[in-house]
Design a protein around this motif. Structure first.
Motif, PDB file in Angstrom:
ATOM      1  N   SER A 157      27.531  31.377  73.474  1.00 57.32           N
ATOM      2  CA  SER A 157      27.796  30.000  74.342  1.00 57.32           C
ATOM      3  C   SER A 157      27.878  30.588  75.594  1.00 57.32           C
ATOM      4  N   TRP A 202      22.057  23.955  71.838  1.00 52.26           N
ATOM      5  CA  TRP A 202      23.176  22.914  71.991  1.00 52.26           C
ATOM      6  C   TRP A 202      23.153  22.627  73.512  1.00 52.26           C
ATOM      7  N   VAL A 242      29.651  23.104  69.570  1.00 53.26           N
ATOM      8  CA  VAL A 242      30.127  24.729  69.799  1.00 53.26           C
ATOM      9  C   VAL A 242      30.981  24.610  70.952  1.00 53.26           C
ATOM     10  N   ASN A 243      31.550  23.405  71.409  1.00 53.86           N
ATOM     11  CA  ASN A 243      32.815  23.436  72.277  1.00 53.86           C
ATOM     12  C   ASN A 243      33.946  23.572  71.620  1.00 53.86           C
ATOM     13  N   ALA A 275      24.576  26.476  74.502  1.00 56.95           N
ATOM     14  CA  ALA A 275      24.566  27.267  73.482  1.00 56.95           C
ATOM     15  C   ALA A 275      23.458  27.516  72.685  1.00 56.95           C
ATOM     16  N   ASP A 286      29.765  29.048  78.497  1.00 54.57           N
ATOM     17  CA  ASP A 286      30.746  28.052  78.785  1.00 54.57           C
ATOM     18  C   ASP A 286      31.592  28.418  80.203  1.00 54.57           C
ATOM     19  N   HIS A 319      28.738  22.957  78.861  1.00 57.98           N
ATOM     20  CA  HIS A 319      28.352  23.707  77.904  1.00 57.98           C
ATOM     21  C   HIS A 319      26.988  23.997  77.267  1.00 57.98           C
TER      22      HIS A 319
END
Length: 361
Positions: A150, A183, A131-132, A273, A152, A271
């Motif tokens: 997310s 995640w 998901v990055n 998610a 971030d 990160h």
């Protein structure tokens, strides 16, 4: 459609039984060697109602500690950081029964026995998508379609992520899967360190159509790692820096990924998610995600994550104080509705999912 929910957290702390396909002699030798590494002599063995063989293995002889990066690793018996604010919830909530129905003896841990056909079958599994630095226009990897929120904000180092996930019994074809998961990841794409865990229907991974707990990890850009316990690395539940998996409410310490496994997850994560992934079949059709319905403001009509939180270095959990951006790469099949911060017991809430269908662009 049957529904339950499960509390879930990742924390950083101070098969119809398919027949094996034809394989070469060299491959067969390699598989036998892998089985010797993964299946240790048990103290006790039992069979579950689902047909899984569970071996009770001496905690100090479990296969995870044979990983070359864990030569000097001392097994951690329980998380070190306090997690008291994770398990507050309504007594009326229904939960998946997670505890083993047959306990292993003290000093041992339950590990599912892996068979040769399991190793052959899971060779075809795609790696979990990152998901990055994901962009909407990016092609979904290996036919996988993603929908997630997310976190971030890189000035906030994440030492854990948690949430309550609604879990449904859905159906997938033999070459599809559908999951909802959390995640944790950090690092550049070519050296990403990532942990994913959640609930998944996947005939290829599990050799059945049941909704099962799953995990996935890679320490260095997909050069290592695996699903579940198909390789060494995940240390079962009975040092600061280990990533713990806690499930259920009250929480059960399932086990942890030692910090030594990860190039970029040794000092927290940039990160986190929450969301779902579904893999299309060879015909381009995708399975349902969530409960098979598009997101809705009513949680009895759509799958959801509630009490979405992240954790700091002191073990304190916080709901996101800024609206989390969403990523949806196939809105005709799946979507996500961010309901943001709600009153208790919902906390930070979103609904997600969809019916699937023909998802190939």
């Amino acid at each position: 459609m049957a529904f339950k929910q499960v509390a879930f957290v990742l924390v950083l702390l101070s098969v119809s039984r398919s027949k094996a396909t034809n394989i070469s002699k060299d491959d067969d030798i390699d598989l036998e060697e892998q089985l010797k590494l993964l299946n240790k002599p048990p103290i006790k063995t039992f069979l579950t109602e689902e047909g899984d063989i569970i071996d009770c293995i001496d905690i100090d002889k479990q296969p995870a500690i044979d990983h070359p990066l864990l030569k000097n690793h001392k097994i951690q018996r329980k998380p070190k950081l306090p997690l008291s604010n994770f398990s507050k919830t309504s007594s009326a909530t229904k939960y998946i029964q997670f505890r083993s129905r047959k306990p292993c003896p003290i000093g041992t841990v339950p590990i599912q026995r892996i068979k040769k056909e399991d190793l052959i079958r899971t060779r075809s599994l795609p790696k979990m998508p990152s998901v990055n630095m994901v962009e909407i226009e990016d092609a979904p990897p290996s036919g996988q379609h993603r929908v997630f929120l997310s976190h971030d904000h890189t000035y906030l180092i994440k030492y854990g992520a948690s949430g309550y996930i609604s879990v449904y019994n859905i159906s997938t074809a033999l070459d599809q899967f559908s999951s909802h998961n959390i995640w944790i990841e950090t690092g550049p794409p070519d050296h990403i360190s990532m942990i994913v865990a959640g609930w998944r229907v996947d005939p290829l991974l599990n050799a059945d159509g049941l909704t099962r707990l799953f995990t996935y990890w890679t320490g260095d850009g997909f050069r290592d790692g695996c699903y579940n316990t198909f390789c060494q690395g995940f240390v079962q539940d009975i040092a600061t820096g280990n990533w713990w998996l806690r499930v259920h409410d009250p929480p059960i310490n399932v086990g942890y990924w030692p910090k030594e496994l990860f190039v970029n997850l040794r000092n927290g994560s940039l990160h986190a998610a929450w969301g779902g992934v579904a893999k299309e079949g060879t015909n381009g059709y995708c399975p349902p995600m969530g409960n098979g319905h598009m997101p809705d403001v009513y949680t009895d009509k759509a799958a959801y994550f509630r009490k979405v939180q992240w954790m700091n270095a002191n073990g304190e959990s916080f709901h996101p104080y800024k609206n989390l951006p969403k990523v949806v790469d196939t809105p005709s099949c799946y979507n996500l509705l961010n309901l943001k911060l709600m009153r208790d017991p919902w906390g930070y809430l979103f609904t997600f999912g969809g019916p699937g269908g023909y998802c190939r662009a």
